[in-house]
Design a protein around this motif. Structure first.
Motif, short mmCIF file in Angstrom:
data_model
loop_
_atom_site.label_atom_id
_atom_site.label_comp_id
_atom_site.label_asym_id
_atom_site.label_seq_id
_atom_site.Cartn_x
_atom_site.Cartn_y
_atom_site.Cartn_z
N ALA A 49 0.83 -1.21 0.00
CA ALA A 49 0.00 0.00 0.00
C ALA A 49 0.86 1.26 0.00
CB ALA A 49 -0.94 -0.01 1.20
N ASP A 50 1.92 1.27 0.81
CA ASP A 50 2.83 2.42 0.86
C ASP A 50 3.51 2.65 -0.48
OD1 ASP A 50 2.17 2.80 3.52
OD2 ASP A 50 4.04 1.97 4.30
N THR A 51 3.96 1.56 -1.10
CA THR A 51 4.62 1.68 -2.40
C THR A 51 3.67 2.26 -3.43
OG1 THR A 51 6.09 -0.17 -1.91
CG2 THR A 51 5.78 0.37 -4.24
N PHE A 52 2.46 1.75 -3.47
CA PHE A 52 1.45 2.25 -4.42
C PHE A 52 1.14 3.72 -4.14
CE2 PHE A 52 -2.84 2.77 -6.13
CZ PHE A 52 -2.69 2.21 -7.38
N ALA A 53 0.94 4.04 -2.86
CA ALA A 53 0.58 5.41 -2.46
C ALA A 53 1.72 6.40 -2.71
CB ALA A 53 0.17 5.44 -0.99
N ARG A 54 2.91 5.92 -2.83
CA ARG A 54 4.06 6.78 -3.12
C ARG A 54 4.33 6.89 -4.62
NH1 ARG A 54 7.53 3.80 -1.00
NH2 ARG A 54 8.50 2.97 -2.85
N ARG A 55 4.32 5.75 -5.32
CA ARG A 55 4.74 5.73 -6.73
C ARG A 55 3.76 6.41 -7.66
NH1 ARG A 55 7.28 1.12 -9.32
NH2 ARG A 55 7.58 2.72 -10.88
N TYR A 56 2.47 6.15 -7.51
CA TYR A 56 1.49 6.76 -8.43
C TYR A 56 1.49 8.28 -8.32
CZ TYR A 56 -1.44 4.14 -11.67
OH TYR A 56 -1.92 3.51 -12.78
N PRO A 57 1.41 8.85 -7.13
CA PRO A 57 1.46 10.32 -7.04
C PRO A 57 2.79 10.91 -7.50
CG PRO A 57 0.40 9.43 -5.10
CD PRO A 57 0.99 8.26 -5.86
N ALA A 58 3.89 10.22 -7.26
CA ALA A 58 5.20 10.71 -7.72
C ALA A 58 5.23 10.77 -9.25
CB ALA A 58 6.33 9.83 -7.20
N HIS A 59 4.68 9.75 -9.87
CA HIS A 59 4.58 9.70 -11.34
C HIS A 59 3.74 10.88 -11.84
CE1 HIS A 59 3.90 7.73 -15.29
NE2 HIS A 59 2.67 8.20 -15.15
N ALA A 60 2.60 11.08 -11.22
CA ALA A 60 1.72 12.19 -11.61
C ALA A 60 2.43 13.53 -11.42
CB ALA A 60 0.43 12.14 -10.79
N GLY A 61 3.20 13.65 -10.37
CA GLY A 61 3.92 14.89 -10.12
C GLY A 61 4.92 15.23 -11.21
N VAL A 62 5.63 14.22 -11.71
CA VAL A 62 6.57 14.45 -12.80
C VAL A 62 5.82 14.93 -14.04
CG1 VAL A 62 8.19 13.32 -14.40
CG2 VAL A 62 8.32 12.84 -11.94
N GLU A 63 4.71 14.28 -14.33
CA GLU A 63 3.92 14.71 -15.49
C GLU A 63 3.43 16.14 -15.31
OE1 GLU A 63 2.25 10.40 -17.02
OE2 GLU A 63 0.96 11.61 -15.74
N ASP A 64 2.91 16.45 -14.13
CA ASP A 64 2.38 17.79 -13.86
C ASP A 64 3.47 18.87 -13.98
OD1 ASP A 64 -0.15 16.79 -13.31
OD2 ASP A 64 0.07 16.95 -11.13
N ASP A 65 4.65 18.57 -13.46
CA ASP A 65 5.71 19.57 -13.36
C ASP A 65 6.61 19.66 -14.60
OD1 ASP A 65 4.75 20.06 -10.81
OD2 ASP A 65 6.29 18.84 -9.83
N GLN A 66 6.84 18.52 -15.25
CA GLN A 66 7.84 18.50 -16.30
C GLN A 66 7.30 18.28 -17.72
OE1 GLN A 66 11.08 15.85 -15.30
NE2 GLN A 66 10.96 16.42 -13.15
N ILE A 67 6.11 17.71 -17.83
CA ILE A 67 5.61 17.38 -19.16
C ILE A 67 4.40 18.22 -19.55
CG2 ILE A 67 4.67 15.54 -20.63
CD1 ILE A 67 6.45 13.58 -19.03
N TYR A 68 3.38 18.25 -18.71
CA TYR A 68 2.17 18.98 -19.07
C TYR A 68 2.40 20.46 -19.37
CZ TYR A 68 -0.71 14.98 -17.55
OH TYR A 68 -1.30 13.76 -17.42
N PRO A 69 3.29 21.15 -18.65
CA PRO A 69 3.50 22.56 -18.99
C PRO A 69 3.99 22.76 -20.43
CG PRO A 69 4.38 22.11 -16.82
CD PRO A 69 4.00 20.78 -17.44
#
Length: 176
Positions: free
Chosen positions: A128-148
């Motif tokens: 659960a911890d791994t899932f709760a960490r990895r998915y949001p971290a992935h989304a954060g990279v997309e939000d910060d580095q790709i979507y802009p």
């Protein structure tokens, strides 16, 4: 019944904002996985656990794959054509993570199905911890580095078409 997939702040007319709103739901449901693990250890697969597991399953079985398709089939290819080598490398890395996250989801999913059905199941805190960490971290990279980069590199017409394709993938109709 609450529509967990509706977003009052984003629409298909603003596809990048809609993708980012989806990431907010990713963060919510990934965090819920972590909370559910602790809840099940203490209370078992009670009604609250069954309801939470069903909501998480619905999101990650339905909305998340559509979201990944939006990125992999439409947004990322356009950005790769327009972007520099560094952006293409980030996109390649993040796309590869989709498969890794999919495999991780399948591990979590087995536990959630059992919980949603009221069967005794363990959702390990580590998983659960791994899932709760990895998915949001992935989304954060997309939000910060790709979507802009979409706002910088894509035309208004391309963004409109992206929104139409996203809507069509979900059986929705967009104006314009």
């Amino acid at each position: 019944m609450t529509d967990f997939f509706a977003s009052p702040a984003a629409s298909f007319d603003e596809p990048v904002a809609l993708l980012m709103a989806c990431h907010e739901r990713v963060r919510h449901y990934a965090g819920l996985v972590k909370k559910l693990s602790a809840h099940v250890r203490e209370h078992g697969a009670d009604e609250q656990a069954k309801s939470a597991a069903a909501a998480i399953l619905r999101y990650f079985d339905v909305a998340a794959p559509l979201h990944h398709q939006d990125e992999d089939d439409d947004l990322f290819p356009l950005l790769s054509q327009r972007g520099d080598a560094a952006l293409r490398e980030r996109i390649a890395a993040i796309t590869a993570e989709h498969a890794e996250l999919g495999a991780l989801w399948q591990q979590v999913r087995v536990c959630l199905v059992a919980i949603a059905e009221g069967r005794a199941a363990e959702l390990s805190q580590e998983l659960a911890d791994t899932f709760a960490r990895r998915y949001p971290a992935h989304a954060g990279v997309e939000d910060d580095q790709i979507y802009p980069m979409a706002e910088k590199l894509l035309t208004a017409t391309e963004l409109t078409e992206l929104g139409r394709r996203m809507a069509a993938r979900r059986g929705a109709v967009v104006s314009g």
